[in-house]
Design an enzyme around this catalytic site. Structure first.
Site, PDB file in Angstrom:
ATOM      1  N   ASP A 144      62.622  -1.741  58.067  1.00 54.41           N
ATOM      2  CA  ASP A 144      62.802  -1.659  59.510  1.00 54.41           C
ATOM      3  C   ASP A 144      62.361  -2.951  60.208  1.00 54.41           C
ATOM      4  O   ASP A 144      61.368  -3.567  59.827  1.00 54.41           O
ATOM      5  CB  ASP A 144      61.966  -0.481  60.028  1.00 54.41           C
ATOM      6  CG  ASP A 144      62.089  -0.266  61.515  1.00 54.41           C
ATOM      7  OD1 ASP A 144      63.169   0.140  61.961  1.00 54.41           O
ATOM      8  OD2 ASP A 144      61.092  -0.508  62.237  1.00 54.41           O
ATOM      9  N   GLU A 182      67.133  -4.109  57.989  1.00 51.02           N
ATOM     10  CA  GLU A 182      67.599  -3.934  59.352  1.00 51.02           C
ATOM     11  C   GLU A 182      67.202  -5.179  60.136  1.00 51.02           C
ATOM     12  O   GLU A 182      66.019  -5.476  60.304  1.00 51.02           O
ATOM     13  CB  GLU A 182      66.957  -2.712  60.009  1.00 51.02           C
ATOM     14  CG  GLU A 182      67.473  -2.509  61.435  1.00 51.02           C
ATOM     15  CD  GLU A 182      66.474  -1.851  62.374  1.00 51.02           C
ATOM     16  OE1 GLU A 182      66.906  -1.055  63.220  1.00 51.02           O
ATOM     17  OE2 GLU A 182      65.263  -2.142  62.268  1.00 51.02           O
TER      18      GLU A 182
END
Length: 568
Positions: free
Chosen positions: A223, A290
């Site tokens: 993330d 990401e």
């Protein structure tokens, strides 16, 4: 005979780990994102959980899913729905237990699928014991976070160390009275920035990866990668205009708080760790990034450890007015910038954005799904998008998203991510079959009485049955070293060709316009004399299985996608 079957099963599964592994399993996969809170509730508390996911594992087999990816399920105060983690190696009780998670791994592997989990390494919750120890300067936690002394102004006032601003549009520094220093947060005030310049912290986070890898997890989605490091000179960031606004993230240029070169070395170190497990288990564990970043910064992750960074072109750039030539550019931007021998990926939606159908309309959404599934590489879909779920507009009182709540009652709708997080619509029973609780954690879309999986399964032309078809068809394509040709005969039409594993040509023709278009298939070299219509996203003058009478003048209806193949 029964004993032989048991022995065969043991050859394939050991402690829930798949040891009969295709090393290329990830290169052409269908990756299905699960938002655990909203997928399936097993205990009636109105919140989805791990046992709920386990109860639906056979559903993924129907979809021919290769891997499921779980958004965070770790211990958390849940101020940001699990992205504020208070313990990286515990399952939050709202989702179940660690044993439930082990059962999920086992059940997933037994069905020949992989399990990928979110790794949220940029920050922790302010409730994490590491932060509590860091405040007290108890080693090794003293430098686990980004701490700085304040600046002393000429009048003697102590203020922020610099002008860095959080993504939530407030100053990035918060004073801690006990430690007598400021700590930094890139996101919300309760999400405290970890300090990767600390050797001890880097080892701590590697231990987290080891913990889940040892349990049998098949990969990690990393993330918020661009934010892992900050420049250690801690200089003011330059202004993007003429005025500094501490409550406007974009009033400064992010040259010290994003995309720092050390980030790529960190990602590579994690890939090296996962490769050790991959070699030991004789099966690749994948690392997915990401990074909402520029093309160059994003592509660098391919070169520094990632199996692939997520491709958000169909989320960031696509809208209801996009033309065929626009979509072709989004495809080309990714394909032409990838390093050689890399694997592309195509993402239709996720938990941070509005639903695909609501963003671009159902007809165009069907066309985009053809591209997501049939362009070379990995297809990524978000739970609910496979049945064409739509945005749910929530009242201020029902809003749960921290970012929306932060924006206030007048602006919450523009910031809300709750649109796409409402419960999965399984059927038309209580709470759409998501829960026995009539009041789930987020209200359902009222259209669930008609738009639900049970209805979609029995409707031949449903969004769901299209996805089932595309998923099966995707398996016919090779994973690598394949010719891919794309054409744009006019601004409304995008076309591309591929070859199946047995070298059969396939042509995809998509009309994004509002009027019928006529396409000469001779735009492709060596196009077969006779083509048949293999699939169409909308009903049209010709039926599936019909021979195209004039491939030099193929009529493609408005907002319709065709799949054409040669006659064997």
């Amino acid at each position: 005979m029964k004993g032989c079957l048991i022995f065969a099963a043991l050859l394939i599964f050991v402690n829930g780990k798949n040891i009969d592994c295709n090393p290329k399993w990830w290169k052409n996969m269908l990756l299905y994102q699960i938002y655990p809170r909203s997928f399936k509730d097993s205990n009636g508390d109105g919140v989805g959980d791990i046992k709920g996911i386990i109860s639906k594992l056979d559903y993924f087999q129907d979809l021919k899913v290769d891997a499921i990816w779980l958004s965070p399920f770790y211990s958390s105060p849940m101020f940001d729905m699990g992205y504020d983690i208070s313990n990286f190696t515990e399952v939050d009780p709202i989702f179940g237990t660690l044993q439930d998670f082990k059962d999920l791994i086992k059940g997933t592997h037994e069905r020949g699928m992989k399990l990928i989990v979110d790794f949220v390494p940029n920050h922790t919750s302010d409730k994490h014991k590491w932060f509590e120890m860091s405040i007290k300067k108890i080693d090794p936690y003293t430098n686990y976070y980004v701490w700085r002394k304040g600046r002393t102004l000429p009048n003697g006032t102590i203020t922020y160390p610099n002008n860095w601003i959080s993504t939530y549009n407030d100053p990035g520094w918060i004073w801690n009275e006990e430690r007598q220093e400021y700590y930094y947060h890139q996101f919300s005030t309760f999400q405290i920035e970890l300090n990767y310049n600390s050797t001890e912290l880097r080892e701590e986070m590697k231990n987290v990866l080891k913990f889940w890898s040892a349990l049998g997890v098949d990969g990690f989605r990393m993330d918020a990668a661009p934010y892992y490091y900050e420049d250690q000179k801690f200089l003011d960031e330059p202004l993007s205009g003429t005025i500094y606004n501490p409550h406007d993230y974009y009033s400064t240029k992010k040259i010290y708080t994003r995309d720092q070169p050390e980030t790529y070395d960190l990602v590579q170190s994690w890939r090296d760790l996962l490769d050790e497990y991959s070699i030991k288990e004789k099966c690749p564990k994948v690392l997915i990034i990401e990074a909402y970043a520029s093309v160059n910064y994003t592509m660098d992750y391919y070169k520094h450890g990632a199996h692939f960074p997520f491709n958000f072109n169909f989320i960031d750039k696509l809208n209801k007015d996009s033309t065929g030539s626009d979509v072709a550019k989004y495809v080309e931007d990714w394909m032409s910038n990838m390093p050689d021998d890399s694997v592309a990926n195509w993402v239709s939606g996720n938990h941070d954005n509005r639903r695909l159908v609501s963003r671009i309309g159902e007809k165009r959404a069907r066309i985009i799904m053809i591209l997501v599934f049939l362009l070379p590489g990995v297809a990524v879909i978000y739970n609910g998008d496979e049945i064409g779920m739509e945005d749910t507009v929530l009242s201020w009182e029902d809003t749960k998203d921290n970012e929306a709540c932060n924006a206030g009652k007048d602006k919450y709708l523009s910031k809300s991510r709750d649109y796409g997080r409402t419960p999965f619509q399984w059927d038309n029973s209580t709470s759409a079959g998501f829960s026995t609780n009539p009041k789930p954690w987020l209200p359902l879309n009222s259209n669930y009485l008609k738009l639900n999986l049970a209805n979609e399964k029995i409707s031949k032309d449903s969004f769901y049955n299209m996805i089932v078809f595309l998923s099966k068809f995707k398996k016919d394509f090779p994973t690598e070293n394949e010719e891919f040709v794309m054409k744009v005969p006019n601004k409304n039409v995008l076309a591309f060709s591929r070859h199946t594993k047995d070298d059969k040509p396939v042509y995809i023709v998509a009309n994004y316009g509002n009027n019928d278009e006529h396409v000469d298939m001779k735009i492709f070299n060596d196009v077969p004399q006779k083509l048949i219509l293999y699939y169409a996203t909308e009903s049209c003058d010709i039926s599936i299985g019909d021979v195209i009478k004039d491939s030099g003048n193929l009529k493609v209806p408005a907002q319709t996608g065709f799949i054409l193949t040669s006659i064997s």
